[in-house]
Motif scaffolding. Structure first.
Motif, PDB file in Angstrom:
ATOM      1  N   ILE A   1      80.418  36.257  59.515  1.00  0.00           N
ATOM      2  CA  ILE A   1      79.966  34.868  59.388  1.00  0.00           C
ATOM      3  C   ILE A   1      78.879  34.627  60.420  1.00  0.00           C
ATOM      4  CG2 ILE A   1      80.624  32.456  59.759  1.00  0.00           C
ATOM      5  CD1 ILE A   1      83.342  33.078  58.596  1.00  0.00           C
ATOM      6  N   ASP A   2      77.799  34.008  59.976  1.00  0.00           N
ATOM      7  CA  ASP A   2      76.717  33.630  60.877  1.00  0.00           C
ATOM      8  C   ASP A   2      76.936  32.183  61.325  1.00  0.00           C
ATOM      9  OD1 ASP A   2      75.452  36.080  60.557  1.00  0.00           O
ATOM     10  OD2 ASP A   2      74.288  35.395  58.835  1.00  0.00           O
ATOM     11  N   LEU A   3      76.956  31.968  62.631  1.00  0.00           N
ATOM     12  CA  LEU A   3      77.096  30.636  63.203  1.00  0.00           C
ATOM     13  C   LEU A   3      75.799  30.218  63.887  1.00  0.00           C
ATOM     14  CD1 LEU A   3      80.600  30.912  64.939  1.00  0.00           C
ATOM     15  CD2 LEU A   3      80.084  29.803  62.757  1.00  0.00           C
ATOM     16  N   SER A   4      75.495  28.939  63.809  1.00  0.00           N
ATOM     17  CA  SER A   4      74.333  28.414  64.548  1.00  0.00           C
ATOM     18  C   SER A   4      74.668  27.014  65.062  1.00  0.00           C
ATOM     19  CB  SER A   4      73.091  28.380  63.652  1.00  0.00           C
ATOM     20  OG  SER A   4      73.281  27.513  62.554  1.00  0.00           O
ATOM     21  N   TRP A   5      73.975  26.583  66.116  1.00  0.00           N
ATOM     22  CA  TRP A   5      74.241  25.284  66.734  1.00  0.00           C
ATOM     23  C   TRP A   5      73.003  24.843  67.485  1.00  0.00           C
ATOM     24  CZ3 TRP A   5      76.411  29.947  67.985  1.00  0.00           C
ATOM     25  CH2 TRP A   5      76.019  30.518  69.201  1.00  0.00           C
ATOM     26  N   THR A   6      73.035  23.619  67.974  1.00  0.00           N
ATOM     27  CA  THR A   6      71.935  23.144  68.822  1.00  0.00           C
ATOM     28  C   THR A   6      72.329  23.334  70.286  1.00  0.00           C
ATOM     29  OG1 THR A   6      72.835  20.894  68.789  1.00  0.00           O
ATOM     30  CG2 THR A   6      71.181  21.440  67.121  1.00  0.00           C
ATOM     31  N   THR A   7      71.339  23.457  71.136  1.00  0.00           N
ATOM     32  CA  THR A   7      71.637  23.713  72.553  1.00  0.00           C
ATOM     33  C   THR A   7      72.306  22.504  73.204  1.00  0.00           C
ATOM     34  OG1 THR A   7      69.429  22.958  73.176  1.00  0.00           O
ATOM     35  CG2 THR A   7      69.717  25.322  72.813  1.00  0.00           C
ATOM     36  N   ALA A   8      73.153  22.822  74.176  1.00  0.00           N
ATOM     37  CA  ALA A   8      73.804  21.771  74.968  1.00  0.00           C
ATOM     38  C   ALA A   8      73.061  21.643  76.294  1.00  0.00           C
ATOM     39  CB  ALA A   8      75.267  22.117  75.201  1.00  0.00           C
TER      40      ALA A   8
END
Length: 398
Positions: A4-11
């Motif tokens: 599974i590929d996960l992505s998010w925005t920086t904290a």
């Protein structure tokens, strides 16, 4: 395995991220400050799936997962001084973001299409196409069904078939093969051997659904009457963007050979001398080489079902014996055939009551008259003179 590929925005202010994984529902455990964690460590009801050591990173791939399984993730940013575990500070005071996804299943298969109508006693001579197969110039020989998830699965995607191979028995009978999706041709090839391989195709069984495909063929003239051919799925390939197959051969679906399914039919249209008679004979004596006549089609293939009687005639209208014989498996083998009178350059012809074109005339035969049955006897000289003599004898039979 699946991934599974996960992505998010920086904290803001993060030096890294801790990604926690749980099957079936969101993980509820949270990390404790001043503690370093490694992949596979347990945190509450979840485990650490990844440890990201850069606050600027915004994606990662979680590998080694099971197919057709829902995975839930939480992501926790952290700050630390880069060397001392005691400085780890995890942001757990705010709502922790979560996400979930279902890995693609690997349980799809290919089965023989239920209720498929197999051709029987196939008139192969009518399907000799050598370039572009259509429903009119080819035969639908095998139906297969792609089943997403083998019927059902947990993912929300279908199965897209991109390649399929068929092993074939009596593959020498097959000239060309094409794979059809309904009325649409997906691929077509000239057949040179087994397996028959189709690549570069795209046929999708929707999520928890099916896709029916048809293998169509044309024939060579290298056939044997009443012989059957069959096909088995030997390999399948699915697009990685959807569900995969449970087995490399998709389950190895095989076509039916019940009854007359996919059975070749040769229908005789003519008779031929396949063994020529002796070129010389004696009246009253069986020919040393007996003629043989075969019932064949236009491609010179023997019709093994022909059992008609074939009668020999001759160009000299001479009397004959044993000149009418019934065929066995399409072959008329004469036994004890003979002429009852002499003649020169006599040829044989055939006659039948089944509407077949009779054989061209045989080679020419010279028939000696019957040899006398005994020698003359009682030879005497009744007179002798200076320049001659008179000889008498007794005539015998013949």
């Amino acid at each position: 395995s699946s991934s599974i590929d996960l992505s998010w925005t920086t904290a803001s202010g993060a030096d890294g991220y801790l990604i926690i994984q749980r099957q079936g529902s969101d993980p509820t455990g949270t990390p404790s400050d001043a503690n370093a964690y490694a992949v596979s460590n347990t945190i509450g009801d979840g485990t650490v799936a990844a440890l990201i050591t850069s606050g600027a990173t915004t994606s990662t791939t979680i590998s080694g997962l099971s197919g057709d399984t829902q995975y839930n993730y939480s992501i926790v940013p952290f700050a630390w001084d880069g060397s001392n575990a005691a400085t780890y500070n995890y942001r757990t005071s705010a709502t922790i973001p979560t996400a979930n996804a279902v890995t693609f299943s690997s349980s799809s298969d290919v089965t023989a299409t239920g209720g498929f109508s197999y051709p029987t006693n196939v008139d192969y001579a009518s399907y000799q196409e050598n370039s572009n197969l259509t429903s009119g110039n080819s035969v639908a020989a095998f139906g297969v069904t792609v089943r997403d998830g083998g019927g059902s699965d947990a993912d929300a995607v279908g199965t897209t078939l991109t390649a399929i191979s068929f092993t074939a028995t009596n593959v020498g009978y097959i000239r060309r093969a094409a794979l059809y999706d309904g009325g649409t041709e997906l691929a077509e090839i000239a057949v040179s051997g087994s397996p028959i391989v189709f690549t570069g195709i795209s046929a999708t069984a929707p999520d928890d659904g099916t896709k029916d495909l048809t293998l169509r063929v044309s024939y060579t003239t290298n056939v044997t009457d009443n012989a059957q051919y069959s096909f088995s799925v030997s390999s399948v390939t699915a697009s990685t963007s959807g569900s995969g197959f449970a087995a490399a051969d998709g389950g190895g679906a095989t076509s039916s050979t019940a009854g007359d399914n996919n059975r070749i039919e040769v229908t005789a249209s003519k008779l031929d001398f396949t063994t020529q008679p002796s070129t010389s004979a004696t009246a009253g004596v069986a020919l040393a080489t007996q003629p043989v006549v075969t019932a064949r089609d236009a491609n010179n293939k023997t019709d093994l079902d022909y059992a008609g009687t074939v009668t020999l005639t001759n160009s000299g209208s001479l009397s004959m014996t044993n000149n009418a014989t019934a065929a066995s498996s399409g072959v008329v083998t004469y036994s004890g055939f003979r002429f009852n009178a002499g003649g020169t350059s006599i040829t044989l012809s055939t006659s039948n009551g089944d509407g077949l074109t009779d054989a061209p005339a045989s080679n020419a035969i010279n028939i000696f008259e019957a040899e006398p049955t005994t020698q003359a006897t009682n030879i005497t000289f009744s007179s002798i003179v200076q320049n001659g003599m008179t000889v008498n004898w007794t005539n015998e039979i013949g």
